[in-house]
Design an enzyme around this catalytic site. Structure first.
Site, mmCIF file in Angstrom:
data_model
loop_
_atom_site.group_PDB
_atom_site.id
_atom_site.type_symbol
_atom_site.label_atom_id
_atom_site.label_comp_id
_atom_site.label_asym_id
_atom_site.label_seq_id
_atom_site.Cartn_x
_atom_site.Cartn_y
_atom_site.Cartn_z
ATOM 1 C CE LYS A 137 -0.703 0.237 5.022
ATOM 2 N NZ LYS A 137 0.440 1.128 5.268
ATOM 3 C CE LYS B 199 18.790 0.471 14.880
ATOM 4 N NZ LYS B 199 17.454 -0.038 15.235
ATOM 5 N N GLY C 210 2.455 -6.675 8.979
ATOM 6 C CA GLY C 210 3.291 -6.031 9.982
ATOM 7 C C GLY C 210 2.555 -5.424 11.154
ATOM 8 C CB SER C 211 3.453 -4.064 14.011
ATOM 9 O OG SER C 211 4.759 -3.586 13.759
ATOM 10 C CB ALA D 83 12.563 2.376 29.689
ATOM 11 C CB VAL E 243 2.730 9.805 30.322
ATOM 12 C CG1 VAL E 243 2.116 11.035 29.677
ATOM 13 C CG2 VAL E 243 4.233 9.986 30.530
ATOM 14 C CG MET F 50 6.220 -7.315 17.241
ATOM 15 S SD MET F 50 5.197 -5.928 17.682
ATOM 16 C CE MET F 50 3.595 -6.455 17.130
ATOM 17 C CG HIS G 263 45.061 -11.169 21.038
ATOM 18 N ND1 HIS G 263 44.401 -10.712 22.159
ATOM 19 C CD2 HIS G 263 46.241 -10.513 20.984
ATOM 20 C CE1 HIS G 263 45.180 -9.825 22.769
ATOM 21 N NE2 HIS G 263 46.290 -9.685 22.081
HETATM 22 C C1 LIG Z 1 11.864 2.722 14.998
HETATM 23 C C2 LIG Z 1 11.950 1.232 14.811
HETATM 24 C C3 LIG Z 1 13.179 0.618 14.838
HETATM 25 C C4 LIG Z 1 13.279 -0.751 14.653
HETATM 26 N N1 LIG Z 1 14.515 -1.324 14.680
HETATM 27 C C5 LIG Z 1 14.634 -2.650 14.504
HETATM 28 C C6 LIG Z 1 15.914 -3.258 14.482
HETATM 29 O O1 LIG Z 1 16.935 -2.585 14.601
HETATM 30 N N2 LIG Z 1 15.992 -4.594 14.291
HETATM 31 C C7 LIG Z 1 14.866 -5.360 14.140
HETATM 32 O O2 LIG Z 1 14.994 -6.573 13.990
HETATM 33 N N3 LIG Z 1 13.636 -4.818 14.152
HETATM 34 C C8 LIG Z 1 13.496 -3.476 14.319
HETATM 35 N N4 LIG Z 1 12.255 -2.918 14.291
HETATM 36 C C9 LIG Z 1 11.087 -3.804 14.101
HETATM 37 C C10 LIG Z 1 10.933 -4.172 12.622
HETATM 38 O O3 LIG Z 1 10.804 -2.991 11.871
HETATM 39 C C11 LIG Z 1 9.730 -5.067 12.426
HETATM 40 O O4 LIG Z 1 9.835 -6.194 13.268
HETATM 41 C C12 LIG Z 1 9.637 -5.547 10.994
HETATM 42 O O5 LIG Z 1 9.528 -4.463 10.108
HETATM 43 C C13 LIG Z 1 8.433 -6.479 10.802
HETATM 44 O O6 LIG Z 1 8.388 -6.895 9.488
HETATM 45 P P1 LIG Z 1 7.018 -7.324 8.787
HETATM 46 O O7 LIG Z 1 7.400 -7.766 7.428
HETATM 47 O O8 LIG Z 1 6.276 -8.243 9.656
HETATM 48 O O9 LIG Z 1 6.130 -5.997 8.709
HETATM 49 P P2 LIG Z 1 6.408 -4.481 8.265
HETATM 50 O O10 LIG Z 1 7.841 -4.190 8.114
HETATM 51 O O11 LIG Z 1 5.614 -3.642 9.208
HETATM 52 O O12 LIG Z 1 5.783 -4.412 6.834
HETATM 53 C C14 LIG Z 1 4.420 -4.534 6.592
HETATM 54 C C15 LIG Z 1 4.105 -3.963 5.214
HETATM 55 O O13 LIG Z 1 2.771 -4.286 4.877
HETATM 56 C C16 LIG Z 1 2.175 -3.191 4.228
HETATM 57 N N5 LIG Z 1 0.720 -3.358 4.373
HETATM 58 C C17 LIG Z 1 -0.008 -3.429 5.510
HETATM 59 N N6 LIG Z 1 -1.306 -3.652 5.245
HETATM 60 C C18 LIG Z 1 -1.412 -3.701 3.894
HETATM 61 C C19 LIG Z 1 -2.493 -3.913 3.006
HETATM 62 N N7 LIG Z 1 -3.730 -4.166 3.449
HETATM 63 N N8 LIG Z 1 -2.245 -3.891 1.670
HETATM 64 C C20 LIG Z 1 -0.976 -3.666 1.203
HETATM 65 N N9 LIG Z 1 0.082 -3.480 2.006
HETATM 66 C C21 LIG Z 1 -0.129 -3.508 3.333
HETATM 67 C C22 LIG Z 1 2.738 -2.003 4.970
HETATM 68 O O14 LIG Z 1 2.608 -0.809 4.206
HETATM 69 C C23 LIG Z 1 4.181 -2.445 5.151
HETATM 70 O O15 LIG Z 1 4.958 -2.060 4.049
HETATM 71 C C24 LIG Z 1 12.114 -1.536 14.453
HETATM 72 C C25 LIG Z 1 10.859 -0.912 14.408
HETATM 73 C C26 LIG Z 1 10.776 0.447 14.579
HETATM 74 C C27 LIG Z 1 9.423 1.097 14.510
#
Ligand SMILES: Cc1cc2nc3c(=O)[nH]c(=O)nc-3n(C[C@H](O)[C@H](O)[C@H](O)COP(=O)(O)OP(=O)(O)OC[C@H]3O[C@@H](n4cnc5c(N)ncnc54)[C@H](O)[C@@H]3O)c2cc1C
Length: 465
Positions: free
Chosen positions: A33, A50, A143-144, A180, A236, A318, A444
């Site tokens: 999307k 990062k 995803g989330s 935290a 909060v 996650m 080392h």
């Molecule tokens: C600030 C931040 C830092 C992070 N740092 C790390 C890290 O350093 N290491 C790590 O392992 N994890 C990290 N994470 C977590 C990591 O980003 C997630 O665990 C990971 O992205 C999950 O992958 P996913 O494929 O399940 O979903 P997502 O990456 O959330 O991807 C889901 C995709 O689905 C699409 N989508 C959703 N619904 C629809 C729909 N109905 N139709 C079409 N498309 C749709 C969305 O647009 C999105 O592109 C971080 C998260 C955040 C917010």
């Protein structure tokens, strides 16, 4: 045209699943999307955070530790727009990389919002138009999204989620971080290094809930030394946005007198929730649990035949690599192979300085399960490389089964812990004993020698301690 597989969502779960399925000869489509591929991780998560952690760490080093190594630069000056451009360039390179891989693997990409209208059929809506994609199997990899705090409206300007905290156009004088956990500590560290006074409010009585308690306590001390202020066991309960400063009401978690904290920006980082908006799950009968996660069996199959789910939208940590591992396992299952994820060997990294990394069980988990274990611990203070680099905060802790010596958990606070944890994840995956790590030659002088020494310490025979 009918596909073998259509994947909804192109985050690390979805895009990796699609590529692996295509490698195995399946005809694959993806639906996304957003404007770019890569999901939360590449666009507003792992990658941009990062980039800012890296740049802000060097900024801090330039101000604090360059001079003592004989590098004189004068006072470093922050060019925030340039730092943001550096971050955006990194994101751009990564998301374009995914587009390239889709083309290379002959994966068809549909841009638009996907909705499952029936098993085997996804409707994609974009710019008023609707397309239908038919496939033998559907993978939900949506995803989330950001978890909201009751009574606090995120405007992504002054009250931000992690997404807004990655694009602030000036350094807030005072930043209140709610939560935290990993994201709060990483982004709190970024803005502290760039000049903010950072206050972290956490509901629980500890930082980094879920991580080994000793690790949590030690890293709290380190972050406090760096200048973060923690208000633990606090919540909060509201934010007054009417004045030029935000006035956050903070109460003890157990209830009691509230105090008001004035800040410029509030970052809400209390976690993430599965994202299934407009996906049509109720209509087709895909079950979710009480936290909104899609329920799957050990083969990632949902309650509806032909519909599968992986990544943040299902239970489990996650994390991007957990989503990727599930994507690969599912693609292999769908291609008739035996895909599998070992959830005991998924590393978890906090990319602060020092980094915090863990894999396997914590001491608390082992105690609760009644498993007898030995502890081998080695401080970076006694590691030659850490000493010469003057980065001696932290330790390596190995937890090994008291009976078999099998490695059950490894916890590291220290420079480069995120890279070092790979050895520990491999050890757990291979069912290695602490003795195996202890007998493996470690170069080392490297920080990894602390891992070997911790393994020796399990048997009380560390050399440099
Ligand atoms: C600030 C931040 C830092 C992070 N740092 C790390 C890290 O350093 N290491 C790590 O392992 N994890 C990290 N994470 C977590 C990591 O980003 C997630 O665990 C990971 O992205 C999950 O992958 P996913 O494929 O399940 O979903 P997502 O990456 O959330 O991807 C889901 C995709 O689905 C699409 N989508 C959703 N619904 C629809 C729909 N109905 N139709 C079409 N498309 C749709 C969305 O647009 C999105 O592109 C971080 C998260 C955040 C917010």
């Amino acid at each position: 045209m009918a596909y073998d597989l259509v994947v909804i969502g192109t985050g690390p779960g979805g895009y990796v699943c699609a590529i692996r399925a295509a490698q195995l000869g399946l005809k694959v489509a993806v639906v996304e999307k957003d404007k770019t591929f890569g999901g939360t991780c590449l666009n507003v998560g792992c990658i941009p955070s990062k980039a800012l952690l890296h740049a802000s760490e060097l900024f801090e080093e330039a101000g604090h530790s360059f001079a003592r190594m004989g590098i004189k630069l004068g006072e470093p000056k922050l060019d925030l727009p340039a730092m943001m451009a550096f971050k955006d360039q990194g994101v751009d390179g990564n998301v374009k990389g995914v587009a390239f891989l889709f083309k290379k693997n002959k994966i068809d990409a549909f841009q638009g919002h996907g909705r499952i209208v029936a098993p085997g059929r996804v409707e994609v809506k974009a710019n008023g138009g609707t397309q239908t994609v038919d496939a033998r199997s559907i993978v939900i990899a949506t995803g989330s999204g950001v978890a909201r705090l009751n009574g606090v409206a995120i405007d992504e300007q002054r009250i931000v989620s992690s997404t807004g905290a990655l694009v602030l156009d000036q350094v807030p004088q005072r930043l209140l971080v709610v939560g935290a956990g990993v994201i709060g500590l990483e982004l709190g560290s970024v803005w502290r290094r760039l000049g903010s006074e950072v206050i972290v409010v956490e509901f629980l009585d500890r930082v980094l809930p879920g991580m080994d308690l000793e690790v949590g306590k030690q890293c709290q001390r380190i972050f406090q030394k760096q200048g973060l202020t923690f208000k633990l066991s606090s919540k909060v309960t509201g934010i007054d946005t009417s004045g030029p400063k935000l006035r956050a009401r903070v109460e003890p978690a157990a209830g009691g007198a509230a105090e008001t904290i004035e800040v410029d920006v509030v970052l809400v980082a209390i976690g993430r929730v599965p994202y299934t908006d407009g996906l049509g799950l109720e209509a087709v009968g895909v079950s979710r649990d009480n936290r909104g996660r899609v329920v799957v069996d050990p083969h990632f199959a949902t309650s509806v035949a032909g519909i599968y789910a992986i990544g943040d939208v299902i239970a489990g940590p996650m994390l991007a690599h957990k989503a990727e591992d599930e994507g690969i396992a599912l693609a292999e299952i769908l291609a008739g192979k035996a895909g599998h994820v070992n959830y005991d060997a998924i590393p978890n990294v906090v990319y602060t300085f020092p980094e915090i990394a863990s894999v396997g069980k914590t001491e608390e988990e082992l105690k609760e399960a009644g498993i007898a274990y030995n502890v081998g611990k080695f401080p970076f203070m006694a590691n030659g490389r850490a000493k010469v680099n003057m980065t001696t905060d932290g330790f390596v802790k190995i937890l090994a089964d008291a009976r078999t010596d099998r490695v059950l958990g490894v916890h590291i606070i220290g420079p480069d812990a995120g890279n070092m944890i790979a050895e520990a994840a491999f050890a757990i995956e291979m069912g290695a004993a602490a003795e195996d790590i202890a007998r493996t030659s470690h170069a080392h002088p490297t920080l990894t020698e602390a891992v070997k020494e911790a393994a020796l310490a399990v048997d009380k025979r560390a050399i440099h301690m």
